[in-house]
Every structure is written in structure tokens, then in C-alpha cells.
Design a protein around this motif. Structure first.
Motif, PDB file in Angstrom:
ATOM      1  N   UNK A   3       6.189  12.034   1.095  1.00 44.45           N
ATOM      2  CA  UNK A   3       5.109  11.209   1.600  1.00 44.45           C
ATOM      3  C   UNK A   3       4.609  11.699   2.946  1.00 44.45           C
ATOM      4  N   UNK A   4       5.458  12.338   3.728  1.00 40.63           N
ATOM      5  CA  UNK A   4       5.014  12.853   5.018  1.00 40.63           C
ATOM      6  C   UNK A   4       4.173  14.111   4.850  1.00 40.63           C
ATOM      7  N   UNK A   5       4.400  14.873   3.763  1.00 39.53           N
ATOM      8  CA  UNK A   5       3.629  16.079   3.523  1.00 39.53           C
ATOM      9  C   UNK A   5       2.299  15.800   2.849  1.00 39.53           C
ATOM     10  N   UNK A   6       2.241  14.787   2.002  1.00 36.60           N
ATOM     11  CA  UNK A   6       1.043  14.474   1.241  1.00 36.60           C
ATOM     12  C   UNK A   6       0.459  13.160   1.740  1.00 36.60           C
ATOM     13  N   UNK A   7      -0.778  13.202   2.182  1.00 38.31           N
ATOM     14  CA  UNK A   7      -1.437  12.003   2.676  1.00 38.31           C
ATOM     15  C   UNK A   7      -2.319  11.432   1.575  1.00 38.31           C
ATOM     16  N   UNK A   8      -2.207  10.155   1.303  1.00 36.43           N
ATOM     17  CA  UNK A   8      -2.981   9.484   0.275  1.00 36.43           C
ATOM     18  C   UNK A   8      -4.410   9.304   0.757  1.00 36.43           C
ATOM     19  N   UNK A   9      -5.356   9.729  -0.051  1.00 36.65           N
ATOM     20  CA  UNK A   9      -6.774   9.627   0.265  1.00 36.65           C
ATOM     21  C   UNK A   9      -7.324   8.339  -0.347  1.00 36.65           C
ATOM     22  N   UNK A  10      -7.601   7.349   0.490  1.00 37.81           N
ATOM     23  CA  UNK A  10      -8.106   6.068   0.002  1.00 37.81           C
ATOM     24  C   UNK A  10      -9.449   6.231  -0.697  1.00 37.81           C
ATOM     25  N   UNK A  11     -10.255   7.181  -0.265  1.00 35.44           N
ATOM     26  CA  UNK A  11     -11.545   7.447  -0.909  1.00 35.44           C
ATOM     27  C   UNK A  11     -11.359   7.914  -2.344  1.00 35.44           C
ATOM     28  N   UNK A  12     -10.325   8.709  -2.596  1.00 31.35           N
ATOM     29  CA  UNK A  12     -10.025   9.174  -3.951  1.00 31.35           C
ATOM     30  C   UNK A  12      -9.653   7.995  -4.840  1.00 31.35           C
ATOM     31  N   UNK A  13      -8.866   7.088  -4.322  1.00 25.57           N
ATOM     32  CA  UNK A  13      -8.482   5.906  -5.090  1.00 25.57           C
ATOM     33  C   UNK A  13      -9.714   5.064  -5.416  1.00 25.57           C
ATOM     34  N   UNK A  14     -10.611   4.900  -4.434  1.00 27.17           N
ATOM     35  CA  UNK A  14     -11.850   4.148  -4.687  1.00 27.17           C
ATOM     36  C   UNK A  14     -12.696   4.838  -5.747  1.00 27.17           C
ATOM     37  N   UNK A  15     -12.775   6.171  -5.685  1.00 28.74           N
ATOM     38  CA  UNK A  15     -13.565   6.920  -6.651  1.00 28.74           C
ATOM     39  C   UNK A  15     -12.972   6.790  -8.061  1.00 28.74           C
ATOM     40  N   UNK A  16     -11.649   6.832  -8.160  1.00 31.19           N
ATOM     41  CA  UNK A  16     -11.007   6.636  -9.455  1.00 31.19           C
ATOM     42  C   UNK A  16     -11.285   5.234  -9.996  1.00 31.19           C
ATOM     43  N   UNK A  17     -11.244   4.251  -9.122  1.00 32.52           N
ATOM     44  CA  UNK A  17     -11.538   2.874  -9.539  1.00 32.52           C
ATOM     45  C   UNK A  17     -12.981   2.755 -10.018  1.00 32.52           C
TER      46      UNK A  17
END
Length: 162
Positions: A3-17
Motif C-alpha cells: 500500500x505504501x508503494x501503490x497509491x489509490x487513484x480516487x479518479x480511477x475509482x470514479x471513472x470505473x463507477x
């Protein structure tokens, strides 16, 4: 540690939704560089109808069962003609179809055009990536079954080449 190496992109989650809503899907899953994201619709609507059907058979089972049976029967009949051509090129993914390389540009193919195996017929955009849809074989474009900027499903018939 990952989790420290990979940052979750909230925009990607919104786009998937958004893709989930637009394409009326139940679930979308993406994996890229070791990060897997799955977005799915809540299925809380499914359990309430089941108890209603279980309780209803004594009083009014024929009416509720007849109405839902008629609606699904009409939907496959409407979907069958679109997927009917056996020589149709189908969508390899869920996305938005584009008939030209950019807005205002000439379309890749028109009805009546001769194409060769591997020629680009259209593009499908999925997650801001444009993926070419190519001809499976040599032939003539008989019918284009989609319009520009139309959302498409995996396996949906796009174009007929004979």
C-alpha cells in the motif's frame, strides 16, 4: 507494504463507477501494475423481491410471475437481431465506440468499403485508452451497427463484413 508503494487513484475509482452506470453493468474489475480495483453495484435490491415472491404464491402468484416473464422474453428478442449476423465483428471490451480517429476526421470505413484483414474499422475507448477494432478477414462492409460515441458491451455486434 504494497500500500505504501501503490497509491489509490480516487479518479480511477470514479471513472470505473461511471462506466458501471453508463454500461449498466453489475461489476467492473481492473488490474494494472499489481493494483487490482473492483467496483460493483450493491445487490441490496435483489433480496427484497425474493421474500415477496415467496409470500405471494398463495394470494397472487400468477399475476406477478406473468408480468416479469413477459418483459424478459421481449428483451432477448430485441437483443437477438443485433447479435444475429454470424459475420459481425464484435466488441472485444466494454467502452465507447468511435468511428473516426478524432472528432471531425473522416470515418475509418463506410458501408460498401472493401477492407483487408487487420484494417482498423473503429476505436473503442476504455479508461482513456483507445483500442483499435480490426477486420477479422478480407471483405466488404455490409452494415455498421453502432453510432459514433455510443457505449458498447463486450461481445456486442459492431459491424458486418462479408
Amino acid at each position: 507494504m504494497s500500500t505504501s508503494k501503490t497509491k489509490l487513484d480516487a479518479g480511477l475509482v470514479r471513472e470505473l463507477a461511471a462506466i458501471l452506470r453508463e454500461a449498466d453493468l453489475g461489476e467492473v474489475e481492473v488490474e494494472h501494475e499489481g493494483l487490482r480495483i473492483r467496483v460493483s453495484k450493491a445487490t441490496s435490491m435483489t433480496p427484497p423481491p425474493a421474500p415477496a415472491i415467496v409470500q405471494a404464491p398463495i394470494a397472487a402468484a400468477p399475476a406477478p410471475v406473468a408480468a416479469p416473464a413477459a418483459a424478459p422474453a421481449a428483451a432477448p428478442a430485441a437483443a437477438a437481431p443485433a447479435a444475429a449476423p454470424s459475420n459481425a465483428v464484435t466488441s472485444p471490451m466494454v467502452g465507447t465506440v468511435y468511428l473516426s480517429p478524432e472528432p471531425g476526421a473522416k470515418v475509418f470505413v463506410n458501408v460498401g468499403d472493401k477492407v483487408k484483414k487487420g484494417d482498423t474499422l473503429m476505436l473503442i475507448e476504455a479508461m482513456k485508452t483507445f483500442n483499435p477494432v480490426t477486420a477479422d478477414s478480407d471483405g466488404t462492409v455490409k452494415e455498421i451497427l453502432v453510432s459514433d460515441s455510443q457505449p458498447v458491451e463486450f461481445g456486442e455486434a459492431l459491424i458486418v463484413v462479408e
